[in-house]
Scaffold this motif. Structure first.
Motif, short mmCIF file in Angstrom:
data_model
loop_
_atom_site.label_atom_id
_atom_site.label_comp_id
_atom_site.label_asym_id
_atom_site.label_seq_id
_atom_site.Cartn_x
_atom_site.Cartn_y
_atom_site.Cartn_z
N TYR A 164 0.82 -1.21 0.00
CA TYR A 164 0.00 0.00 0.00
C TYR A 164 0.85 1.25 0.00
O TYR A 164 2.01 1.25 0.38
CB TYR A 164 -0.97 0.02 1.19
CG TYR A 164 -0.35 0.26 2.55
CD1 TYR A 164 0.02 1.54 2.95
CD2 TYR A 164 -0.16 -0.78 3.45
CE1 TYR A 164 0.55 1.77 4.20
CE2 TYR A 164 0.38 -0.56 4.70
CZ TYR A 164 0.74 0.72 5.07
OH TYR A 164 1.27 0.95 6.31
N GLN A 168 -3.45 6.07 -0.29
CA GLN A 168 -4.67 5.38 -0.69
C GLN A 168 -5.72 5.40 0.41
O GLN A 168 -6.92 5.24 0.15
CB GLN A 168 -4.38 3.94 -1.11
CG GLN A 168 -4.15 2.95 0.01
CD GLN A 168 -3.60 1.65 -0.50
OE1 GLN A 168 -2.61 1.59 -1.23
NE2 GLN A 168 -4.23 0.54 -0.13
N GLU A 175 -13.11 2.77 -2.83
CA GLU A 175 -11.88 2.75 -3.62
C GLU A 175 -10.71 2.26 -2.78
O GLU A 175 -9.87 1.48 -3.25
CB GLU A 175 -11.60 4.15 -4.18
CG GLU A 175 -12.59 4.62 -5.23
CD GLU A 175 -12.24 5.99 -5.76
OE1 GLU A 175 -11.03 6.28 -5.90
OE2 GLU A 175 -13.16 6.79 -6.04
N ASP A 176 -10.64 2.73 -1.56
CA ASP A 176 -9.60 2.30 -0.63
C ASP A 176 -9.65 0.77 -0.47
O ASP A 176 -8.63 0.08 -0.61
CB ASP A 176 -9.81 3.01 0.71
CG ASP A 176 -9.10 2.36 1.88
OD1 ASP A 176 -8.22 1.51 1.67
OD2 ASP A 176 -9.45 2.70 3.03
N SER A 178 -10.92 -1.48 -2.40
CA SER A 178 -10.61 -2.18 -3.66
C SER A 178 -9.11 -2.19 -3.92
O SER A 178 -8.52 -3.24 -4.22
CB SER A 178 -11.35 -1.51 -4.82
OG SER A 178 -12.75 -1.54 -4.63
N VAL A 179 -8.48 -1.02 -3.81
CA VAL A 179 -7.04 -0.93 -4.04
C VAL A 179 -6.28 -1.75 -3.00
O VAL A 179 -5.28 -2.41 -3.31
CB VAL A 179 -6.59 0.55 -4.01
CG1 VAL A 179 -5.07 0.66 -4.06
CG2 VAL A 179 -7.20 1.31 -5.18
N GLN A 182 -6.38 -5.43 -3.86
CA GLN A 182 -5.43 -5.69 -4.94
C GLN A 182 -4.01 -5.76 -4.41
O GLN A 182 -3.22 -6.61 -4.82
CB GLN A 182 -5.54 -4.60 -6.01
CG GLN A 182 -6.82 -4.65 -6.84
CD GLN A 182 -6.92 -3.48 -7.80
OE1 GLN A 182 -6.51 -2.36 -7.48
NE2 GLN A 182 -7.48 -3.72 -8.98
#
Length: 366
Positions: A164, A168, A175-176, A178-179, A182
């Motif tokens: 990370y 983020q 969005e946080d 999801s990223v 990933q």
């Protein structure tokens, strides 16, 4: 684990007996409740001349080749000794059981010729690396758990950031999440789940405002549950930065649900990961924990982050579970069935997932 984090006015670098006694009292109270306590300190990077962490003293700053002082402290100077003394004394007096050492030595050269533990520019990188390793070894000799945003694992570090960037956590919550998922998916190719930590900004962090913060938790319960599910489901602990873990009975029930899930399946959840499908937010994503030495030899986490109901077959590769012929499969509803493995040591899971839903499947020997 409760951590006195940055911004909490926690001070590791002190010999003040009154302050140490106050912290010792707090830690004793927490320990009586079964809670371990850790603390944060910025130990090297940005601790030099003009560094945002405060200058440790020009006599211990890195020195650039042109003779000017650098932004970092030199960890092969007397600062390494002073930092070690501060940390070990604090731990002995207060009972602190974890240290989050932000900004460990990161590679800066030092041209000083009068520092305690290096001769000059040529050996400065090597000796600062060695001194950082000794610092962590001393902490481990006290059985202190170490968070370090670097790769000092062979010197005693136990956790680092898992895929990370701090920025983020200023993104809007979905969005946080999801990223971050990933990032965990990618980083667990070369780290075990328990080698990393993630982050949940219960309160505003780095300026994300209300769109990024999870508080009030009861008003953002779906996002909060996803955070609990994905971090505990990946086996990667998160730092929940805030003042509370729940604000209503409903929120408390959600926290308890996922903590109970983690406790029930902890050994398989902290085991190695087989990467099934990377998150792209266009469909389901999934990982599979595997460990043939356990009774639960596999546990799959499946996420549907879309606004659509998903009906599809997901092939689950079970080779590294040690299963060869058949698997007992239990889904998140508690329904159990026996499935025969295909020639590739896999089974096909028939999925029906509602929008924004999460399911898990436990695999055992028949």
């Amino acid at each position: 684990m409760l951590i006195y984090s940055f911004g909490s006015d926690f001070v590791l670098e002190t010999d003040d007996p009154d302050y140490l006694a106050a912290i010792a009292s707090d830690i004793a109270y927490a320990n009586a409740k079964g809670i371990e306590v850790g603390g944060y300190d910025l130990i090297c990077e940005e601790r030099g001349n003009g560094g945002y962490g405060g200058n440790v003293g020009n006599q211990w700053d890195t020195v650039n080749e042109d003779g000017t002082f650098g932004l970092d402290a030199c960890f092969a100077s007397g600062w390494a000794d002073k930092m070690t003394d501060y940390a070990l004394n604090f731990i002995d007096v207060t009972g602190l059981s974890m240290l989050e050492t932000d900004g460990p030595y990161g590679g800066a050269e030092c041209s000083s010729t009068n520092h305690s533990h290096h001769v000059g520019f040529e050996d400065s990188v090597y000796m600062q690396t060695q001194m950082t390793g000794r610092f962590y070894t001393d902490l481990r000799s006290k059985n202190v758990f170490i968070n370090q945003p670097d790769n000092y694992f062979y010197q005693g570090g136990q956790k680092t950031g898992m895929g990370y960037s701090e920025d983020q956590y200023s993104l809007p919550r979905w969005e946080d999440l999801s990223v971050s998922r990933q990032g965990m998916f990618d980083d667990t190719y070369y780290r075990t789940p328990t080698q990393g930590w993630m982050f949940v900004p219960l309160v505003d962090y780095h300026g994300g405002g209300d769109a990024a913060a999870f508080e009030p938790l009861s008003e953002h319960l779906q996002e909060y549950e996803w955070a609990l599910a994905q971090y505990l489901g990946y086996g990667t602990a998160a730092c929940y930065r805030g003042t509370r873990l729940y604000d209503t009975d409903e929120t408390k029930a959600v926290v308890k649900k996922w903590v109970d899930f983690y406790k029930a399946h902890r050994q398989i959840l902290i085991s190695d990961i087989v990467h099934v499908r990377r998150p792209d937010m266009q469909g389901i994503d999934a990982v599979l924990h595997v460990n043939p030495q356990l009774s639960e030899v596999g546990l799959a986490m499946v996420f549907n982050p879309t606004q659509e109901r998903v009906e599809e077959v997901l092939r689950m590769p079970l080779y590294y579970t040690g299963l060869t012929d058949a698997a007992k499969v239990t889904n998140s509803e508690g329904n159990t069935t026996t499935m025969n493995l295909g020639r590739g040591y896999d089974v096909d899971l028939q999925l029906t997932m509602e929008p924004m839903s999460i399911e898990w499947f436990v695999f055992e020997r028949t």
